[in-house]
Write a protein that holds these residues in place. Structure first.
Motif, PDB file in Angstrom:
ATOM      1  N   GLN A  33       0.843  -1.190   0.000  1.00  0.00           N
ATOM      2  CA  GLN A  33       0.000   0.000   0.000  1.00  0.00           C
ATOM      3  C   GLN A  33       0.886   1.251   0.000  1.00  0.00           C
ATOM      4  O   GLN A  33       1.968   1.260   0.590  1.00  0.00           O
ATOM      5  N   PHE A  35       0.613   5.329   1.037  1.00  0.00           N
ATOM      6  CA  PHE A  35      -0.147   6.281   1.845  1.00  0.00           C
ATOM      7  C   PHE A  35       0.455   7.670   1.690  1.00  0.00           C
ATOM      8  O   PHE A  35       1.663   7.819   1.483  1.00  0.00           O
ATOM      9  N   GLN A  37       0.715  10.972   4.093  1.00  0.00           N
ATOM     10  CA  GLN A  37       0.446  11.577   5.395  1.00  0.00           C
ATOM     11  C   GLN A  37       0.490  13.097   5.215  1.00  0.00           C
ATOM     12  O   GLN A  37       1.545  13.663   4.910  1.00  0.00           O
ATOM     13  N   LEU A  43      -3.312   9.807   7.729  1.00  0.00           N
ATOM     14  CA  LEU A  43      -2.809   8.823   6.770  1.00  0.00           C
ATOM     15  C   LEU A  43      -3.908   8.538   5.758  1.00  0.00           C
ATOM     16  O   LEU A  43      -4.957   7.988   6.102  1.00  0.00           O
ATOM     17  N   ASN A  45      -5.131   6.709   2.307  1.00  0.00           N
ATOM     18  CA  ASN A  45      -4.847   5.592   1.397  1.00  0.00           C
ATOM     19  C   ASN A  45      -4.769   6.097  -0.035  1.00  0.00           C
ATOM     20  O   ASN A  45      -5.702   6.742  -0.531  1.00  0.00           O
ATOM     21  N   PHE A  47      -3.031   3.856  -2.765  1.00  0.00           N
ATOM     22  CA  PHE A  47      -3.163   2.662  -3.593  1.00  0.00           C
ATOM     23  C   PHE A  47      -2.982   1.410  -2.737  1.00  0.00           C
ATOM     24  O   PHE A  47      -2.152   1.373  -1.846  1.00  0.00           O
ATOM     25  N   PHE A  86       4.332   7.155   2.337  1.00  0.00           N
ATOM     26  CA  PHE A  86       4.786   5.892   2.906  1.00  0.00           C
ATOM     27  C   PHE A  86       4.408   4.726   2.001  1.00  0.00           C
ATOM     28  O   PHE A  86       3.294   4.666   1.477  1.00  0.00           O
ATOM     29  N   LEU A  98       1.154  -4.485   8.503  1.00  0.00           N
ATOM     30  CA  LEU A  98       2.008  -3.876   7.501  1.00  0.00           C
ATOM     31  C   LEU A  98       3.362  -3.499   8.081  1.00  0.00           C
ATOM     32  O   LEU A  98       3.460  -3.096   9.244  1.00  0.00           O
ATOM     33  N   PHE A 100       6.243  -0.778   7.456  1.00  0.00           N
ATOM     34  CA  PHE A 100       6.369   0.510   6.802  1.00  0.00           C
ATOM     35  C   PHE A 100       7.805   0.878   6.492  1.00  0.00           C
ATOM     36  O   PHE A 100       8.724   0.572   7.270  1.00  0.00           O
ATOM     37  N   GLY A 101       8.002   1.573   5.363  1.00  0.00           N
ATOM     38  CA  GLY A 101       9.248   2.266   5.128  1.00  0.00           C
ATOM     39  C   GLY A 101       9.283   3.553   5.930  1.00  0.00           C
ATOM     40  O   GLY A 101       8.304   3.907   6.595  1.00  0.00           O
ATOM     41  N   LYS A 102      10.402   4.260   5.853  1.00  0.00           N
ATOM     42  CA  LYS A 102      10.551   5.500   6.622  1.00  0.00           C
ATOM     43  C   LYS A 102       9.948   6.700   5.904  1.00  0.00           C
ATOM     44  O   LYS A 102       9.892   7.796   6.477  1.00  0.00           O
TER      45      LYS A 102
END
Lengths: 110, 115
Positions: A33, A35, A37, A43, A45, A47, A86, A98, A100-102
């Motif tokens: 996904q 996001f 922010q 946050l 959505n 995709f 994100f 999930l 998450f990346g940074k």
């Protein structure tokens, strides 16, 4: 656990410019996904895209699961696109949460 | 349709106090999650629940507990708050089953400061 790396970490664009954000992940996934922010912390959505390509207005995303990366394209950027983007992934048979990346921090200037 | 609601929106708490963050969803999703977001670290999973009556530990569970008495509610409790628990807390939910993920949706977050 699975590693999620996003690039670039920071990006400054002038309004109207296009950009590509990248997300690399270290293992096979069955959920990915993107996001946004916003500056108020929400946050949003963008995709749900475990594979393939999707488009929504000025945004589009492509995930190549076999090569373990996803791309988010922003065209004709607007100041309201500013915020942090994100990428987050979920792995098969490891729960539904999930990883998450940074994030990529985007600033679009007028 | 509200989606996911969280309460309170923000809270300042003295160290050592007990605090419960509330989360309610009206989408009848089976799975719910609590994440914390700290500057520069993205979001990290605290606890999760795949269905009512079950819970599990995430990446950073220490100092937190959860319960899932019904489908809609998933409260997060800090038994004795410490300053390192200062963070923004997000609740999320999804309709996931059989090892297949579906799209996760997030609440608006609770900003918690522990002094």
């Amino acid at each position: 656990g699975i590693q999620v790396e996003q690039s670039p970490p920071d990006l400054i664009l002038q309004e109207g410019a296009n950009s590509t954000l990248r997300c690399n992940f270290s293992d096979s996934v069955n959920n990915l996904q993107w996001f946004h922010q916003n500056p108020w912390g929400q946050l949003i959505n963008l995709f749900y895209i475990p594979s393939g390509t999707k488009q929504n207005g000025r945004l589009s995303a492509t995930t190549v699961a076999t090569e373990r990366y996803s791309l988010l394209y922003i065209s004709s950027s607007q100041t309201t696109d500013s915020g942090v983007y994100f990428c987050a992934v979920g792995r098969p048979n490891s729960g539904y949460a999930l990883n998450f990346g940074k994030g990529t921090s985007l600033l679009v200037t007028p | 349709i509200a989606g996911i609601t969280q309460a309170p929106t923000s809270q300042i708490l003295a160290a050592g106090r007990r605090m419960t963050l509330r989360c309610t969803q009206d989408m009848r999703h089976n799975a719910m999650y609590w994440y914390r977001q700290d500057l520069g670290l993205g979001l990290r999973l605290i606890h999760y629940s795949n269905t009512a009556g079950t819970t599990g530990k995430g990446e950073v569970p220490d100092g937190y507990s959860v319960s899932r008495a019904n489908t809609d509610d998933f409260p997060l409790t800090l038994a004795s708050a410490v300053p390192s628990q200062t963070s923004v807390y997000f609740c999320a939910s999804s309709r996931s089953q059989g090892g297949t993920h579906s799209e996760q949706f997030f609440g608006p977050g609770t900003r918690l400061t522990v002094l």
